[in-house]
Design an enzyme around this catalytic site. Structure first.
Site, mmCIF file in Angstrom:
data_model
loop_
_atom_site.group_PDB
_atom_site.id
_atom_site.type_symbol
_atom_site.label_atom_id
_atom_site.label_comp_id
_atom_site.label_asym_id
_atom_site.label_seq_id
_atom_site.Cartn_x
_atom_site.Cartn_y
_atom_site.Cartn_z
ATOM 1 N N MET A 75 -17.354 25.182 -37.815
ATOM 2 C CA MET A 75 -17.155 25.992 -39.011
ATOM 3 C C MET A 75 -17.430 27.483 -38.803
ATOM 4 S SD MET A 75 -15.964 23.848 -40.959
ATOM 5 C CE MET A 75 -15.781 22.109 -40.631
ATOM 6 N N CYS A 76 -17.677 27.898 -37.571
ATOM 7 C CA CYS A 76 -17.896 29.311 -37.287
ATOM 8 C C CYS A 76 -16.575 30.063 -37.245
ATOM 9 C CB CYS A 76 -18.590 29.485 -35.932
ATOM 10 S SG CYS A 76 -20.342 29.211 -35.995
ATOM 11 N N HIS A 77 -16.593 31.252 -37.807
ATOM 12 C CA HIS A 77 -15.429 32.124 -37.739
ATOM 13 C C HIS A 77 -15.434 32.859 -36.398
ATOM 14 C CE1 HIS A 77 -15.958 31.565 -42.081
ATOM 15 N NE2 HIS A 77 -14.656 31.799 -42.169
ATOM 16 N N MET A 115 -25.291 32.304 -35.474
ATOM 17 C CA MET A 115 -24.870 31.227 -34.573
ATOM 18 C C MET A 115 -24.539 31.763 -33.185
ATOM 19 S SD MET A 115 -25.463 28.605 -36.259
ATOM 20 C CE MET A 115 -24.970 27.540 -34.928
ATOM 21 N N GLU A 116 -24.004 32.967 -33.117
ATOM 22 C CA GLU A 116 -23.692 33.558 -31.824
ATOM 23 C C GLU A 116 -24.973 33.843 -31.038
ATOM 24 O OE1 GLU A 116 -20.093 33.682 -34.183
ATOM 25 O OE2 GLU A 116 -22.168 34.147 -34.672
ATOM 26 N N ASP A 130 -28.952 24.599 -14.890
ATOM 27 C CA ASP A 130 -27.879 24.244 -13.957
ATOM 28 C C ASP A 130 -28.077 24.904 -12.594
ATOM 29 O OD1 ASP A 130 -25.270 23.127 -13.222
ATOM 30 O OD2 ASP A 130 -24.622 25.226 -13.225
#
Length: 164
Positions: A75-77, A115-116, A130
């Site tokens: 749902m992120c733009h 969110m970013e 990793d």
């Protein structure tokens, strides 16, 4: 269902329409961390890890992740980011070596960049894992959380220092 912004009239998921929201400068900062062994700490700080410069690669991964957040958070733009920065700080406590990661993101737009920032911090920690897993798979990625956000209708948020 009308009280929930991410549901349509049928109760189905939708991406919120932000076309009427005012464009403002928006920032967000998030933290994550990863606990490593003394051997991994030594290899990272002396830049002798076989896969290369761990912090440089992790930093680029975090920036790339911030730019691609909308590709994997449904749902992120998609946002035109104006700046992204990743910084590191070591916390050494007895036998505990913890790399603290802070991601800061900035844009001018109609929706926030929380969110970013969270995605950037997470991807940075995952990349450290990793890059170092050949030496030890027991590393622990710590809590990831929002430190602050500015801009937009909801105003500012600053995490209480006691919370994290």
């Amino acid at each position: 269902m009308s009280d929930f912004t991410h549901f349509n009239e049928q109760g189905r998921t939708r991406m919120v329409d932000i076309s009427d929201k005012q464009e403002t400068e928006r920032t967000a900062s998030a933290k994550s961390s990863i606990q490593v062994t003394s051997e991994i700490y030594d290899n990272i700080t002396s830049n002798t890890m076989k896969k290369g410069d761990v912090l440089a690669v992790a930093q680029v991964a975090g920036i790339m992740a911030a730019k691609k957040t909308s590709d994997w958070i449904p749902m992120c733009h998609p946002l035109p980011l104006k700046g992204t920065d990743i910084s590191f700080k070591w916390k050494l406590d007895d036998e505990l070596y913890e790399l603290q990661i802070e991601a800061s993101v900035k844009t001018k737009g109609s929706t926030g960049v929380e969110m970013e920032a969270l995605t950037a911090a997470s991807a940075t920690a995952l990349t450290v894992y990793d890059m170092c897993k050949a030496l030890d798979k027991g590393m622990v990625i710590g809590q990831t959380y929002l430190i602050s956000k500015t801009g937009g209708k909801s105003g500012e948020y600053h995490r209480d220092a006691k919370e994290g």
